[in-house]
Design a protein around this motif. Structure first.
Motif, PDB file in Angstrom:
ATOM      1  N   VAL A  40      47.667  88.727  12.008  1.00 56.77           N
ATOM      2  CA  VAL A  40      47.948  88.272  10.645  1.00 56.77           C
ATOM      3  C   VAL A  40      47.182  89.025   9.556  1.00 56.77           C
ATOM      4  CG1 VAL A  40      48.636  85.844  11.282  1.00 56.77           C
ATOM      5  CG2 VAL A  40      46.315  86.392  10.412  1.00 56.77           C
ATOM      6  N   PRO A  41      47.960  89.381   8.532  1.00 59.77           N
ATOM      7  CA  PRO A  41      47.434  90.014   7.337  1.00 59.77           C
ATOM      8  C   PRO A  41      46.044  89.560   7.070  1.00 59.77           C
ATOM      9  CG  PRO A  41      49.597  89.294   6.873  1.00 59.77           C
ATOM     10  CD  PRO A  41      49.242  88.723   7.929  1.00 59.77           C
ATOM     11  N   GLY A  42      45.049  90.575   6.964  1.00 57.57           N
ATOM     12  CA  GLY A  42      43.652  90.561   6.744  1.00 57.57           C
ATOM     13  C   GLY A  42      42.709  89.900   7.818  1.00 57.57           C
ATOM     14  N   LYS A  43      43.133  89.874   8.851  1.00 57.70           N
ATOM     15  CA  LYS A  43      42.635  89.596  10.126  1.00 57.70           C
ATOM     16  C   LYS A  43      42.704  90.407  11.243  1.00 57.70           C
ATOM     17  CE  LYS A  43      42.076  85.220  11.410  1.00 57.70           C
ATOM     18  NZ  LYS A  43      42.564  83.840  12.206  1.00 57.70           N
ATOM     19  N   GLU A  44      41.759  90.255  12.315  1.00 58.82           N
ATOM     20  CA  GLU A  44      41.805  91.415  13.236  1.00 58.82           C
ATOM     21  C   GLU A  44      43.000  91.064  14.429  1.00 58.82           C
ATOM     22  OE1 GLU A  44      37.325  92.977  13.481  1.00 58.82           O
ATOM     23  OE2 GLU A  44      38.015  92.043  15.097  1.00 58.82           O
ATOM     24  N   ARG A  45      42.969  92.049  15.283  1.00 57.09           N
ATOM     25  CA  ARG A  45      44.304  91.692  16.084  1.00 57.09           C
ATOM     26  C   ARG A  45      43.738  90.823  17.279  1.00 57.09           C
ATOM     27  NH1 ARG A  45      47.949  96.854  17.195  1.00 57.09           N
ATOM     28  NH2 ARG A  45      47.953  96.767  15.145  1.00 57.09           N
ATOM     29  N   GLU A  46      44.359  89.925  17.642  1.00 56.23           N
ATOM     30  CA  GLU A  46      43.569  89.022  18.658  1.00 56.23           C
ATOM     31  C   GLU A  46      44.493  88.943  19.948  1.00 56.23           C
ATOM     32  OE1 GLU A  46      41.877  85.664  15.292  1.00 56.23           O
ATOM     33  OE2 GLU A  46      43.518  85.257  16.467  1.00 56.23           O
ATOM     34  N   PHE A  47      43.743  88.574  21.071  1.00 53.25           N
ATOM     35  CA  PHE A  47      44.187  88.525  22.369  1.00 53.25           C
ATOM     36  C   PHE A  47      45.213  87.397  22.645  1.00 53.25           C
ATOM     37  CE2 PHE A  47      44.678  88.955  26.931  1.00 53.25           C
ATOM     38  CZ  PHE A  47      44.606  87.799  27.618  1.00 53.25           C
ATOM     39  N   VAL A  48      46.268  87.414  23.036  1.00 58.14           N
ATOM     40  CA  VAL A  48      47.055  86.222  23.310  1.00 58.14           C
ATOM     41  C   VAL A  48      47.403  85.895  24.862  1.00 58.14           C
ATOM     42  CG1 VAL A  48      49.408  85.047  23.193  1.00 58.14           C
ATOM     43  CG2 VAL A  48      48.435  86.568  21.372  1.00 58.14           C
ATOM     44  N   ALA A  49      47.503  87.068  25.755  1.00 56.83           N
ATOM     45  CA  ALA A  49      47.741  86.802  26.989  1.00 56.83           C
ATOM     46  C   ALA A  49      47.793  88.192  27.612  1.00 56.83           C
ATOM     47  CB  ALA A  49      49.266  86.241  27.442  1.00 56.83           C
ATOM     48  N   ALA A  50      47.558  88.503  29.104  1.00 60.24           N
ATOM     49  CA  ALA A  50      47.589  89.719  29.864  1.00 60.24           C
ATOM     50  C   ALA A  50      48.141  89.368  31.118  1.00 60.24           C
ATOM     51  CB  ALA A  50      46.252  90.263  29.773  1.00 60.24           C
ATOM     52  N   ILE A  51      48.562  90.199  31.776  1.00 59.32           N
ATOM     53  CA  ILE A  51      48.979  90.220  33.163  1.00 59.32           C
ATOM     54  C   ILE A  51      48.564  91.694  33.951  1.00 59.32           C
ATOM     55  CG2 ILE A  51      51.340  90.629  32.646  1.00 59.32           C
ATOM     56  CD1 ILE A  51      52.231  88.636  34.775  1.00 59.32           C
ATOM     57  N   ASN A  52      48.606  91.562  35.214  1.00 59.09           N
ATOM     58  CA  ASN A  52      48.394  92.923  35.764  1.00 59.09           C
ATOM     59  C   ASN A  52      49.905  93.418  36.103  1.00 59.09           C
ATOM     60  OD1 ASN A  52      45.558  93.108  36.173  1.00 59.09           O
ATOM     61  ND2 ASN A  52      45.762  91.413  37.918  1.00 59.09           N
ATOM     62  N   TRP A  53      50.237  94.801  35.875  1.00 61.29           N
ATOM     63  CA  TRP A  53      51.447  95.131  36.378  1.00 61.29           C
ATOM     64  C   TRP A  53      51.796  94.719  37.814  1.00 61.29           C
ATOM     65  CZ3 TRP A  53      55.133  96.454  33.102  1.00 61.29           C
ATOM     66  CH2 TRP A  53      56.271  97.251  33.628  1.00 61.29           C
ATOM     67  N   SER A  54      51.032  94.985  38.737  1.00 64.67           N
ATOM     68  CA  SER A  54      51.421  94.717  40.037  1.00 64.67           C
ATOM     69  C   SER A  54      51.615  93.178  40.321  1.00 64.67           C
ATOM     70  CB  SER A  54      50.451  95.295  40.878  1.00 64.67           C
ATOM     71  OG  SER A  54      48.966  94.770  40.569  1.00 64.67           O
ATOM     72  N   GLY A  55      51.504  92.349  39.425  1.00 58.24           N
ATOM     73  CA  GLY A  55      51.304  91.004  39.617  1.00 58.24           C
ATOM     74  C   GLY A  55      50.251  90.221  39.666  1.00 58.24           C
ATOM     75  N   GLY A  56      50.008  89.066  40.317  1.00 58.28           N
ATOM     76  CA  GLY A  56      48.887  88.258  40.455  1.00 58.28           C
ATOM     77  C   GLY A  56      48.665  87.422  39.157  1.00 58.28           C
ATOM     78  N   SER A  57      47.496  87.269  38.898  1.00 57.92           N
ATOM     79  CA  SER A  57      46.939  86.327  37.801  1.00 57.92           C
ATOM     80  C   SER A  57      47.326  86.752  36.462  1.00 57.92           C
ATOM     81  CB  SER A  57      45.518  86.215  37.792  1.00 57.92           C
ATOM     82  OG  SER A  57      45.138  85.486  39.018  1.00 57.92           O
ATOM     83  N   ALA A  58      47.768  85.588  35.584  1.00 54.70           N
ATOM     84  CA  ALA A  58      47.992  85.924  34.217  1.00 54.70           C
ATOM     85  C   ALA A  58      46.614  85.232  33.484  1.00 54.70           C
ATOM     86  CB  ALA A  58      49.324  85.212  33.617  1.00 54.70           C
ATOM     87  N   TYR A  59      46.587  85.708  32.287  1.00 53.72           N
ATOM     88  CA  TYR A  59      45.532  85.325  31.610  1.00 53.72           C
ATOM     89  C   TYR A  59      45.814  84.936  30.135  1.00 53.72           C
ATOM     90  CZ  TYR A  59      43.128  87.821  35.286  1.00 53.72           C
ATOM     91  OH  TYR A  59      42.984  88.153  36.450  1.00 53.72           O
ATOM     92  N   TYR A  60      45.335  83.677  29.607  1.00 54.29           N
ATOM     93  CA  TYR A  60      45.777  83.337  28.120  1.00 54.29           C
ATOM     94  C   TYR A  60      44.503  83.011  27.294  1.00 54.29           C
ATOM     95  CZ  TYR A  60      50.052  82.837  30.647  1.00 54.29           C
ATOM     96  OH  TYR A  60      51.321  83.126  31.522  1.00 54.29           O
ATOM     97  N   THR A  61      44.631  83.247  26.189  1.00 56.35           N
ATOM     98  CA  THR A  61      43.776  82.500  25.278  1.00 56.35           C
ATOM     99  C   THR A  61      44.038  81.073  25.102  1.00 56.35           C
ATOM    100  OG1 THR A  61      42.820  82.675  22.829  1.00 56.35           O
ATOM    101  CG2 THR A  61      45.265  82.791  22.936  1.00 56.35           C
ATOM    102  N   ASP A  62      42.941  80.183  24.816  1.00 56.50           N
ATOM    103  CA  ASP A  62      43.002  78.834  24.645  1.00 56.50           C
ATOM    104  C   ASP A  62      43.924  78.334  23.920  1.00 56.50           C
ATOM    105  OD1 ASP A  62      39.384  78.304  25.229  1.00 56.50           O
ATOM    106  OD2 ASP A  62      40.962  78.883  26.892  1.00 56.50           O
ATOM    107  N   SER A  63      44.471  78.970  22.870  1.00 62.65           N
ATOM    108  CA  SER A  63      45.428  78.239  22.156  1.00 62.65           C
ATOM    109  C   SER A  63      46.732  78.252  22.430  1.00 62.65           C
ATOM    110  CB  SER A  63      45.329  79.002  20.486  1.00 62.65           C
ATOM    111  OG  SER A  63      45.735  79.978  20.637  1.00 62.65           O
ATOM    112  N   SER A 105      41.433  92.525  30.082  1.00 63.05           N
ATOM    113  CA  SER A 105      40.529  92.436  28.948  1.00 63.05           C
ATOM    114  C   SER A 105      41.044  91.678  27.789  1.00 63.05           C
ATOM    115  CB  SER A 105      40.054  94.127  28.510  1.00 63.05           C
ATOM    116  OG  SER A 105      39.112  93.847  27.354  1.00 63.05           O
ATOM    117  N   TYR A 106      40.060  90.985  27.121  1.00 66.21           N
ATOM    118  CA  TYR A 106      40.527  90.588  25.989  1.00 66.21           C
ATOM    119  C   TYR A 106      40.170  91.090  24.770  1.00 66.21           C
ATOM    120  CZ  TYR A 106      40.230  86.220  28.990  1.00 66.21           C
ATOM    121  OH  TYR A 106      40.362  85.507  30.335  1.00 66.21           O
ATOM    122  N   LYS A 107      39.837  92.357  25.060  1.00 68.92           N
ATOM    123  CA  LYS A 107      39.160  92.977  23.630  1.00 68.92           C
ATOM    124  C   LYS A 107      40.305  94.047  23.409  1.00 68.92           C
ATOM    125  CE  LYS A 107      34.424  92.713  24.907  1.00 68.92           C
ATOM    126  NZ  LYS A 107      34.235  91.432  23.848  1.00 68.92           N
TER     127      LYS A 107
END
Length: 124
Positions: A40-63, A105-107
């Motif tokens: 959002v304007p004025g804030k840093e880019r924040e992690f939402v979700a990630a997944i490995n291209w080969s599949g497997g686990s997905a990762y999410y921010t708590d919100s 990575s969440y970064k």
């Protein structure tokens, strides 16, 4: 080099749903991690979700846990972010990104390639 193009953003009422798509072109490797971030304007880019291209686990921010689902279709070279039960605070520009190393990575600086972003606006 990987090129990413996001689509699927738009205006939706609170409680509604959207599905974002991230189409990748160029060479992709099984160890790639695909992430979604929001900003959002004025804030840093924040992690939402990630997944490995080969599949497997997905990762999410708590919100977004329980509301958003990240998935990929390797045949289409596309990653999706299904967004349900949207809230006004989900309003942001959403970006997909590729990390050229194994392991999530969440970064944001851990990701090497970025798309141009797609606007999501949730009205109350």
């Amino acid at each position: 080099q990987v090129q990413l193009v996001e689509s699927g953003g738009g205006l939706v009422q609170a409680g509604g749903s959207l599905r974002l798509s991230c189409a990748a072109s160029g060479r992709t490797y099984s160890w790639y991690v695909i992430g979604w971030f929001c900003q959002v304007p004025g804030k840093e880019r924040e992690f939402v979700a990630a997944i490995n291209w080969s599949g497997g686990s997905a990762y999410y921010t708590d919100s977004v846990k329980g509301r958003f689902t990240i998935s990929r279709d390797n045949a289409k070279n596309t990653v999706y972010l299904q967004m349900n039960s949207l809230k006004p605070e989900d309003t942001a520009v959403y970006y997909c990104a590729v990390r050229n190393l194994p392991g999530p990575s969440y970064k944001r600086y851990a990701y090497d390639y970025w798309g141009q972003g797609t606007q999501v606006t949730v009205s109350s």
